[in-house]
Design a protein around this motif. Sequence first.
Motif, PDB file in Angstrom:
ATOM      1  N   VAL A 192      42.538  32.397  36.209  1.00  0.00           N
ATOM      2  CA  VAL A 192      43.399  31.477  35.464  1.00  0.00           C
ATOM      3  C   VAL A 192      44.063  32.173  34.281  1.00  0.00           C
ATOM      4  CG1 VAL A 192      43.437  29.369  34.061  1.00  0.00           C
ATOM      5  CG2 VAL A 192      41.977  29.486  36.080  1.00  0.00           C
ATOM      6  N   ARG A 193      45.336  31.906  34.096  1.00  0.00           N
ATOM      7  CA  ARG A 193      46.021  32.358  32.889  1.00  0.00           C
ATOM      8  C   ARG A 193      46.787  31.185  32.282  1.00  0.00           C
ATOM      9  NH1 ARG A 193      50.555  37.091  32.281  1.00  0.00           N
ATOM     10  NH2 ARG A 193      50.606  37.096  30.006  1.00  0.00           N
ATOM     11  N   LEU A 194      46.372  30.764  31.071  1.00  0.00           N
ATOM     12  CA  LEU A 194      47.007  29.619  30.409  1.00  0.00           C
ATOM     13  C   LEU A 194      47.983  30.120  29.350  1.00  0.00           C
ATOM     14  CD1 LEU A 194      43.849  27.369  30.147  1.00  0.00           C
ATOM     15  CD2 LEU A 194      45.869  26.940  31.549  1.00  0.00           C
ATOM     16  N   ASN A 195      48.741  29.169  28.762  1.00  0.00           N
ATOM     17  CA  ASN A 195      49.745  29.493  27.725  1.00  0.00           C
ATOM     18  C   ASN A 195      50.705  30.576  28.201  1.00  0.00           C
ATOM     19  OD1 ASN A 195      48.672  27.750  25.666  1.00  0.00           O
ATOM     20  ND2 ASN A 195      46.938  29.180  25.569  1.00  0.00           N
ATOM     21  N   HIS A 196      50.997  30.583  29.467  1.00  0.00           N
ATOM     22  CA  HIS A 196      51.896  31.595  30.003  1.00  0.00           C
ATOM     23  C   HIS A 196      53.025  30.914  30.769  1.00  0.00           C
ATOM     24  CE1 HIS A 196      53.398  35.241  31.788  1.00  0.00           C
ATOM     25  NE2 HIS A 196      53.198  34.776  33.008  1.00  0.00           N
ATOM     26  N   THR A 197      54.231  31.065  30.263  1.00  0.00           N
ATOM     27  CA  THR A 197      55.382  30.473  30.940  1.00  0.00           C
ATOM     28  C   THR A 197      56.016  31.517  31.850  1.00  0.00           C
ATOM     29  OG1 THR A 197      55.751  29.130  28.972  1.00  0.00           O
ATOM     30  CG2 THR A 197      57.540  29.225  30.580  1.00  0.00           C
ATOM     31  N   VAL A 198      56.221  31.144  33.096  1.00  0.00           N
ATOM     32  CA  VAL A 198      56.860  32.059  34.040  1.00  0.00           C
ATOM     33  C   VAL A 198      58.371  31.855  33.944  1.00  0.00           C
ATOM     34  CG1 VAL A 198      57.125  32.652  36.474  1.00  0.00           C
ATOM     35  CG2 VAL A 198      54.877  32.039  35.569  1.00  0.00           C
ATOM     36  N   HIS A 199      59.103  32.923  33.643  1.00  0.00           N
ATOM     37  CA  HIS A 199      60.553  32.812  33.504  1.00  0.00           C
ATOM     38  C   HIS A 199      61.271  33.263  34.753  1.00  0.00           C
ATOM     39  CE1 HIS A 199      60.260  31.663  29.337  1.00  0.00           C
ATOM     40  NE2 HIS A 199      59.414  32.681  29.134  1.00  0.00           N
ATOM     41  N   ASP A 200      60.673  34.206  35.455  1.00  0.00           N
ATOM     42  CA  ASP A 200      61.318  34.723  36.664  1.00  0.00           C
ATOM     43  C   ASP A 200      60.238  34.911  37.729  1.00  0.00           C
ATOM     44  OD1 ASP A 200      62.408  36.174  38.709  1.00  0.00           O
ATOM     45  OD2 ASP A 200      63.479  37.589  37.405  1.00  0.00           O
ATOM     46  N   ILE A 201      60.255  34.030  38.670  1.00  0.00           N
ATOM     47  CA  ILE A 201      59.152  34.000  39.631  1.00  0.00           C
ATOM     48  C   ILE A 201      59.144  35.241  40.531  1.00  0.00           C
ATOM     49  CG2 ILE A 201      60.196  32.778  41.587  1.00  0.00           C
ATOM     50  CD1 ILE A 201      57.712  30.926  41.414  1.00  0.00           C
ATOM     51  N   GLU A 202      60.333  35.782  40.842  1.00  0.00           N
ATOM     52  CA  GLU A 202      60.412  36.981  41.687  1.00  0.00           C
ATOM     53  C   GLU A 202      59.779  38.182  41.002  1.00  0.00           C
ATOM     54  OE1 GLU A 202      61.811  37.932  45.005  1.00  0.00           O
ATOM     55  OE2 GLU A 202      60.904  35.954  44.984  1.00  0.00           O
ATOM     56  N   ARG A 203      60.102  38.317  39.678  1.00  0.00           N
ATOM     57  CA  ARG A 203      59.560  39.456  38.941  1.00  0.00           C
ATOM     58  C   ARG A 203      58.035  39.332  38.821  1.00  0.00           C
ATOM     59  NH1 ARG A 203      61.712  39.830  33.195  1.00  0.00           N
ATOM     60  NH2 ARG A 203      59.603  39.198  32.649  1.00  0.00           N
ATOM     61  N   GLU A 204      57.613  38.118  38.502  1.00  0.00           N
ATOM     62  CA  GLU A 204      56.185  37.863  38.348  1.00  0.00           C
ATOM     63  C   GLU A 204      55.440  38.200  39.650  1.00  0.00           C
ATOM     64  OE1 GLU A 204      55.710  36.113  35.277  1.00  0.00           O
ATOM     65  OE2 GLU A 204      53.541  35.803  35.315  1.00  0.00           O
ATOM     66  N   ARG A 205      56.059  37.835  40.751  1.00  0.00           N
ATOM     67  CA  ARG A 205      55.450  38.103  42.059  1.00  0.00           C
ATOM     68  C   ARG A 205      55.403  39.604  42.347  1.00  0.00           C
ATOM     69  NH1 ARG A 205      57.678  35.949  47.988  1.00  0.00           N
ATOM     70  NH2 ARG A 205      55.994  36.868  49.205  1.00  0.00           N
ATOM     71  N   ARG A 206      56.519  40.263  42.085  1.00  0.00           N
ATOM     72  CA  ARG A 206      56.631  41.703  42.346  1.00  0.00           C
ATOM     73  C   ARG A 206      55.634  42.480  41.491  1.00  0.00           C
ATOM     74  NH1 ARG A 206      61.876  41.744  41.652  1.00  0.00           N
ATOM     75  NH2 ARG A 206      61.704  42.560  39.542  1.00  0.00           N
ATOM     76  N   GLU A 207      55.666  42.169  40.189  1.00  0.00           N
ATOM     77  CA  GLU A 207      54.812  42.928  39.269  1.00  0.00           C
ATOM     78  C   GLU A 207      53.328  42.691  39.538  1.00  0.00           C
ATOM     79  OE1 GLU A 207      56.211  41.949  35.382  1.00  0.00           O
ATOM     80  OE2 GLU A 207      58.054  43.138  35.597  1.00  0.00           O
ATOM     81  N   GLY A 208      53.004  41.473  39.946  1.00  0.00           N
ATOM     82  CA  GLY A 208      51.594  41.178  40.200  1.00  0.00           C
ATOM     83  C   GLY A 208      51.163  41.588  41.605  1.00  0.00           C
ATOM     84  N   GLY A 209      52.122  41.940  42.438  1.00  0.00           N
ATOM     85  CA  GLY A 209      51.815  42.324  43.817  1.00  0.00           C
ATOM     86  C   GLY A 209      51.221  41.172  44.635  1.00  0.00           C
ATOM     87  N   PHE A 210      51.804  39.979  44.470  1.00  0.00           N
ATOM     88  CA  PHE A 210      51.277  38.815  45.198  1.00  0.00           C
ATOM     89  C   PHE A 210      51.898  38.708  46.581  1.00  0.00           C
ATOM     90  CE2 PHE A 210      50.742  37.656  40.691  1.00  0.00           C
ATOM     91  CZ  PHE A 210      49.372  37.440  40.700  1.00  0.00           C
ATOM     92  N   ASP A 211      51.089  38.245  47.529  1.00  0.00           N
ATOM     93  CA  ASP A 211      51.549  38.135  48.907  1.00  0.00           C
ATOM     94  C   ASP A 211      52.353  36.859  49.151  1.00  0.00           C
ATOM     95  OD1 ASP A 211      50.172  40.522  50.112  1.00  0.00           O
ATOM     96  OD2 ASP A 211      48.450  39.474  49.235  1.00  0.00           O
ATOM     97  N   ALA A 212      52.096  35.867  48.301  1.00  0.00           N
ATOM     98  CA  ALA A 212      52.836  34.606  48.437  1.00  0.00           C
ATOM     99  C   ALA A 212      52.806  33.893  47.085  1.00  0.00           C
ATOM    100  CB  ALA A 212      52.227  33.714  49.515  1.00  0.00           C
ATOM    101  N   VAL A 213      53.688  32.886  46.969  1.00  0.00           N
ATOM    102  CA  VAL A 213      53.789  32.149  45.709  1.00  0.00           C
ATOM    103  C   VAL A 213      53.793  30.661  46.006  1.00  0.00           C
ATOM    104  CG1 VAL A 213      55.224  31.706  43.686  1.00  0.00           C
ATOM    105  CG2 VAL A 213      55.194  33.981  44.687  1.00  0.00           C
ATOM    106  N   PHE A 214      53.095  29.921  45.171  1.00  0.00           N
ATOM    107  CA  PHE A 214      53.233  28.466  45.236  1.00  0.00           C
ATOM    108  C   PHE A 214      53.784  27.981  43.914  1.00  0.00           C
ATOM    109  CE2 PHE A 214      51.788  24.142  44.357  1.00  0.00           C
ATOM    110  CZ  PHE A 214      52.276  23.494  45.477  1.00  0.00           C
ATOM    111  N   LEU A 215      54.805  27.142  44.028  1.00  0.00           N
ATOM    112  CA  LEU A 215      55.479  26.627  42.852  1.00  0.00           C
ATOM    113  C   LEU A 215      55.095  25.160  42.656  1.00  0.00           C
ATOM    114  CD1 LEU A 215      57.906  27.338  40.855  1.00  0.00           C
ATOM    115  CD2 LEU A 215      59.314  26.118  42.529  1.00  0.00           C
TER     116      LEU A 215
END
Lengths: 542, 345
Positions: A192-215
């Motif tokens: 869990v990561r709180l107090n964190h606003t995601v501004h760009d979901i693609e970048r967040e996904r790329r940088e974190g190396g996630f296989d999928a995203v749920f919005l």
Amino acid sequence: MTELPFAITLEVGSSHANRTGSWRVERPVYIDRLPPCNDACPAGENIQQWLYHAESGAYETAWRQLVVDNPFPAVMGRICYHPCETACNRVQVDEAVGINAIERFLGDLAIERGWALPSPGVDTGKRVLVVGAGPSGLSVAYHLRQLGHQVHLVDASEKLGGMMRYGIPAYRLPRDVLDAEINRIIDLGVDVRLNHTVHDIERERREGGFDAVFLGVGAQLARRVAIPSGDSARILDAVSYLHQVADDNVPLLGRRVVVYGGGDTALDAARTARRLDATDAVIVYRRSREQMPAHDVELEEALKEGITVRWLSTISNFEGDHLTIEKMRLNDEGFPVPTGEFEELGADAVVLALGQDSDLSLLEHVADIAIDDGVVGVSTSMSATSDGVFAGGDAVPSERTATIAIGHGKRAAHGIDAYLAGHELLDSPRHELATFDHLNTWYYSDAERTRRPELEIARRQNNFEEIVGGLNEENALFEARRCLSCGNCFECDNCYGVCPDNAVIKLGGTQRYEFNYDFCKGCGICVSECPCGAIEMVPEQI
Amino acid sequence: MIIMTRQPVHFYQVGSFAVGNRLLEVSDRTVQSDPQRFDSLDSGHRACQGCGEALGARYALDAAMRATGGQLIAVNATGCLEVFSTPYPETSWRIAWLHSLFGNAPAVATGVAAAMKVKGMNDVRVVAQAGDGGTVDIGFGCLSGMFERNDDVLFICYDNEAYMNTGVQRSGATPPAARTATTEAVGPEPGNVFGQGKDMPRLAMAHGISYVATATVADLHDLENKVEHAMQLHGARYLHILVPCPLGWGSASCDTIKVARLAQETGLFPVFEAENGVVTGVSKIRHRTSVESYLSIQKRFRHLFAGSGRPDIVARIQAMADQNIALYGLLAEDAPAEITREVSA
């Protein structure tokens, strides 16, 4: 071959050689039909099945069946608008089964006894980013953990829960209950990561190396309307107001609070204000009661608590301590049109509850995503793009309830699971609906619905004590047993008893029954006398 | 008088109405729900599809077998029940069973009971059974004598309201307006006449025997309770069970139990029990309904609804039902003075 008398073909002593099954032109077969409660549940619960366990007092088994689909029984048992009860066939006998009350009883019992959710599935090594820790985000996290995927859950707020915490007042959903059910999910190993606003979901996904995203970002932006007003006029929106109250950072609104809007949020805001400093809480709504989108039960509770409603009214001006309201009338199409008649209403503050929008700016860099009317278009498996972005909850087209969001979470988790495995999620076929005409309700005992205790009106002032009480073990059992078990055999032995040809074999235990087609003549009494409609006649292949 | 206590079953979804229920104590379930039930009348019998008599006979005899620990002899009068169960050399009976003539089953049963007594086999109990023709018409003299001598026999009449085996001829138990092969639906008063026929349960009560009861195949718990109670008593006893006949009544084979239920719920067939000539309990109507719902699903009453119909005749039948309801106090709110014990619902 023994020597038999003339014209006699059978041995003495039995009629078993006489296979009367050959008379049959139709054969009975056991089937499962879809109970209307299951059909109506937005969270996809197998209600009939968990009630079946609750009927025998096997509450833990019932709870375990329930959390297969929904990890929030205690929360849902409080805030769900229970479409299952609207669909319940028992409505046509006396009153719907109190499914919601039993769900809450099971949820509360699980918290009290510390029952743990099923252990996570075997690790698949796949990682999924979940943006938004509301009902859909928590639901998808739970189901993904069950499927063995790793979950990274981020939220812009200080605490988990989304609108369950920041939108729904504590008198409807006590925070200790919410915390208990959320913590149980997090304990399954959700990062869990709180107090964190995601501004760009693609970048967040790329940088974190996630296989999928749920919005699951919900709809947090309050719609505004320009009201001509003086400098001292106090105007705020219901979303921020409820959020601040939930944060114990209560804004002072004065004694006379006017809420503008007609949805559940408007009622929550008015009832919250009434519990704080407002002596008068008035709702101004531009249409009539019949058109109000809020749920009836919420409106009735609000009215009981002394909230008043100005139907067919719009706010045209707000000066310091009073509003000018224009009366409306409905035209032939049912739309409100101005009448030119005005009246004044004293007010210290106006709370706008005119609907909410999703902040989808984080999707700016996502290719091939369809955003229409402020919401994200999704497939039946909740996928928003072809490359592993899924969405659910208030950010996709829906009626925007927590239950629907939880259902989205479950569907999305299975969609993500299929995506990660590299195939499409196929819709499983649904059974035929167990409508009332399939039932033989004569067999069910007459039993009136059990009422949940409610907090007296006088004790609702100045506090956020929970209004609706729970069932106890005894009346929960009674209520569960009111279930008609529509379309699903509950082993009442009727078919076994009523067959004139002893052609039903009772298998015992929970194995139900079998037909002995050697002797079944196909009379159909078993079908007529099955209380729950779990047998049908089908033509014999001749 | 023997007072038997029957506690209404606590609420269990289908409570005491369905055959069994996984939530009920085994002792509160019916004999028929038992996977090891006796099946006195076995599979392979040649009764029509949906035969109410085959069902009623298995219900009653299985209950009697349990009540007597299997020490039971059944004497059978000629009729459907015999023809479909025992075409030589087959038999569907799994109990000690004795054939007799159409009219003399009560007398044969008397003899069997006397023989058992002489042999000192006092634990062996005797049941005699017949259709309505063998009971109210042809066997009536023997039956009345058996009652009058108070012989130790439970006589069970399976009432399907006509001579079905021989081709649906009228019997003394055929209801008014019903079409049979001998009461055609013609003329100003089609079907069977009003005001005749025999009310056999009341005739039995008039003999002052220890136990008289009526039952239907639609209420199994009640039927089994009555058989069990009857087997606890000695002397002459009489049980009258309504068993719909899809063939003779022109009802759908799947509706056999429904028709029996409606017969009770309309009040046309009062379900009660009596001891020593006094009514001691009635089964209350749970959901009262008009006689049309009962009559209109049977082709033997079709002439009452064809064309412009015969509402005048339907009204006369409704009046009979209303009279039964008043006489026996069949509605829940009625509490006739003569009722001393509850029949569990």
